[in-house]
Design an enzyme around this catalytic site. Structure first.
Site, short mmCIF file in Angstrom:
data_model
loop_
_atom_site.label_atom_id
_atom_site.label_comp_id
_atom_site.label_asym_id
_atom_site.label_seq_id
_atom_site.Cartn_x
_atom_site.Cartn_y
_atom_site.Cartn_z
N SER A 488 -4.55 -6.53 -2.81
CA SER A 488 -3.38 -6.69 -3.68
C SER A 488 -3.61 -7.93 -4.54
CB SER A 488 -2.12 -6.88 -2.83
OG SER A 488 -1.89 -5.76 -2.01
N ASP A 706 3.51 -1.68 0.34
CA ASP A 706 2.08 -1.83 0.11
C ASP A 706 1.51 -2.32 1.44
OD1 ASP A 706 -0.48 -2.30 -0.73
OD2 ASP A 706 0.02 -3.85 -2.20
#
Length: 709
Positions: A488, A706
């Site tokens: 990320s 996520d």
């Protein structure tokens, strides 16, 4: 006269005419201007004849085939005589590259299409295509990205055709990158699929909420559009034993399919994998034609050209590499990669894909374990079946060293079909018998204990069973491809337009066998330096749906312990820039709330100074930090969320977007449960109504995860 000679004569003819016409010009009464004008006219005439000659050489017949002009007596190219024979030339027929054309060329009545992110679904598709022959079918396997998905509607043109779909689910119910177009096709269109006969096998992980969502979606949509389901769709769980699920499903699928098509079901079938590739050793090879770690295009790392993606990554210089932890025995890296001039664009919340390499010391050891292989030997793996859509499993030719460093995962846990192959190369009867047993129903528990529980890799197997000496090419074919690692992005292009930031914990642990193990990517990244001549990292950007709300007025709730903070750092940088713009001076930005956790405020409170500055300048409205090991009773982000359930609900009621990043197995599940309780209490409703409310939030893009295992 040869056609080539005839062409050259025709092209030279105008120049002879030009010379003849020019001779009588130089006489009394003709000045220099006249001579110049005539010369220009003659040249123009010459160019006209040359152009006409060239056009006639490549004239096109009404049916689209190119023919050369007849030479000499003016007869057509179909006339008799040597001139006609020399001038007649038919173009090669156009190859039909559609799905139907490829199946017809391969004489196939079955196609196995796959959507794969890590290579497992691709491997399963290849194995099913191989096994099809045993049961009387002729099959090819194809990447969904390599076909026009509309061609699926035409499969009825192939007599008794079957389409098998091996579909992996990625992340939180998303399609894999290579299946995105197929997913959109089924989601957004209404194709007529009554001529399609199909079977689906889905690959997923029960740790995630949307388990096997894509396999189920494809199965349901194909039936909805009129296709005929030939066998119940199968599902494999990567959190359990994916290989076992796959084997059990196909053991029932093949006989059922044979009965559908009135084919005899073979007895005592041996479904051991068939070698798909053969090795070719190159004594010499032009260096400029040898792959050295490129993903697809030869010399792509030497001649970097955009656009950059997973097949053509950008070599990003490391500009910053610093340690975030201030104590303890762990390491967390902050890495800034320079993307200036690359044309790469990203948004806060996107992922960066990193192509790392295996540890060179482990590669050397593997070369010795299989029998002191010369790792610098040049070789190619070439498809045995000429019909195969993949000519090699990875870029070839290359050296064994290059393949082991860049192309195969030598630290993955081997599957049963590789053990079956290894057994053939055990010189010790006991070791051979043991490996064979691991691949049977009787040895299922032994497989789980010896391979999965003990976390054995191919290196461990060869260390523990020294008589096993497989050929290197076999390992390179059967080991899974080394996949890129996704991180990320912990920056925003609004604050850092020329760099991508990574926040990553160094993965290292001791296995049940008391053997030290390090993560492939993070241990590789740990060695990268940001010096005068910085190291470079092959990267590309993967778009994500993990995005800030378009409206600045919407509140946001962010839950991210540890490196789960990464995308939220990007979010906060993004909001800080937006808040500072004069055009947003009158905008009432929504409240920004962060739930963060780590072990100790003294060791791993990453980005502490930044976060406190953001609280001070009101970029962060609230920050709740849990330190799990600074007191006797462990404290996690979920404890802070539970204590603030009413606050969470109030923000949700005001239109807040909720984001969760981190561990899927425990943290994300617990956060989901707390959110469910907050809704039940806030709305005074039961669990069913609250669950439906949360599903609505997800559908509206107001609840995003996520997460990883």
């Amino acid at each position: 006269m040869a056609a080539g000679d005839a062409t050259s004569d025709a092209l030279s003819a105008p120049s002879h005419h030009a010379a003849a016409a020019a001779e009588p010009v130089a006489g009394p009464g003709i000045d220099t201007v006249d001579i110049f004008a005539l010369t220009v006219i003659i040249l123009l005439i010459g160019l006209f004849y040359i152009r006409r000659s060239r056009n006639s050489t490549a004239s096109t017949t009404p049916n689209g085939t190119n023919t050369k002009p007849s030479i000499g007596n003016g007869s057509s190219s179909s006339g008799s005589g040597s001139n006609g024979a020399a001038s007649s030339s038919a173009a090669k027929p156009k190859v039909d590259k559609t799905l139907i054309g490829r199946m017809k060329r391969a004489n196939a009545n079955m196609v196995v299409l796959y959507g794969s992110q890590t290579g497992t679904a691709e491997d399963y598709a290849g194995r099913l295509a191989q096994e099809a022959r045993v049961y009387g079918f002729s099959a090819i396997s194809l990447d969904l990205e390599d076909i026009d998905v509309n061609d699926i509607e035409r499969l009825g043109e192939i007599p008794e055709s079957v389409a098998v779909f091996c579909m992996a689910t990625y992340g939180e119910g998303d399609p894999t990158d290579n299946a995105q177009a197929f997913y959109d096709y089924l989601k957004d269109e209404s194709p007529e699929l009554s001529a399609l006969r199909y079977i689906v096998f889905g690959l997923g992980n029960k740790t995630y909420e949307h388990y096997n969502a894509i396999g189920r979606f494809v199965d349901e949509k194909l039936a909805e559009f009129g296709a005929s389901r030939l066998f119940e769709h199968g599902e494999g769980d990567d959190d359990g034993n994916l290989e076992e699920d796959f084997i059990a499903w196909k053991a029932k699928m093949w006989p059922a399919l044979c009965k559908k098509f009135n084919k005899p079901v073979p007895e005592n079938v041996n479904l051991a994998p068939i070698r798909q590739y053969k090795v070719k050793i190159h004594e010499t090879f032009a260096p400029e034609k040898v792959f050295t770690g490129e993903m697809q295009k030869l010399k792509a790392y030497e001649n970097q050209r955009p656009p950059f993606d997973s097949k053509n990554p950008f070599l990003a210089p490391v500009r910053v590499h610093r340690e975030l932890h201030t104590g303890g025995d762990r390491s967390c890296m902050h890495i800034e990669l320079d993307i200036a001039g690359s044309g790469i664009k990203y948004e806060a919340g996107d992922h960066v894909g990193v192509f790392a390499t295996n540890d060179p010391a482990l590669v050397e050891e593997l070369g010795k374990l299989v029998g002191n292989v010369d790792l610098d030997s040049l070789f190619s793996l070439e498809a045995v079946d000429a019909r195969s859509s993949k000519k090699s499993p990875f870029p070839c030719p290359c050296t064994f060293r290059t393949a082991l460093l860049h192309y195969v995962d030598i630290l993955s846990q081997p599957r049963a079909h590789l053990l079956r192959e290894l057994a053939e190369f055990a010189s010790d009867p006991k070791e051979k018998e043991f490996l064979e047993k691991l691949t049977t129903e009787e040895g299922k528990k032994d497989f789980q204990d010896w391979i999965q529980h003990d976390q054995r890799t191919i290196l461990d197997i060869l260390r523990d069973l020294p008589s096993v000496k497989p050929p290197m090419d076999l390992l390179l074919e059967f080991l899974p491809r080394l996949q890129c690692r996704y991180y990320s992005i912990s920056s925003s292009p609004k604050a850092h337009p020329n760099s991508v930031h990574i926040t990553a914990v160094l993965v290292k642990y001791t296995t049940k066998l008391e053997r030290d193990r390090a993560g492939i990517a993070t241990s590789w990244l740990k060695l990268k330096k940001s010096e005068a001549t910085p190291d470079r990292v092959p990267i590309f950007i993967r778009r994500s749906t993990f995005k800030l709300p378009k409206q600045h007025t919407a509140p946001i709730i962010m839950v991210g312990p540890g490196t789960g903070l990464a995308p939220f750092r990007g979010f906060l940088h993004d909001r800080r820039v937006e808040r500072s713009k004069p055009t947003n001076a009158s905008v009432a930005f929504g409240e920004t709330v962060l739930f963060f956790g780590c072990r100790s405020r003294h060791h791993d409170y990453i980005y502490e100074t930044e976060l406190k500055e953001m609280v001070a300048d009101s970029t962060l409205s609230e920050m709740h930090v849990a330190f799990s090991r600074d007191q006797n009773a462990k404290e996690y982000v979920t404890h802070h969320m539970t204590a603030n359930k009413k606050r969470v609900w109030d923000l949700v009621a005001k239109g807040a977007h909720i984001y969760v990043c981190g561990d899927a197995r425990n943290m994300a599940r617990n956060v989901h449960q707390i959110l469910l309780e907050a809704v039940m209490e806030g709305k005074s409703c039961d669990a069913t109504e609250a669950a439906n409310f949360i599903k609505k939030l997800q559908a509206e893009g107001r609840y995003s995860q996520d997460v990883w295992t």
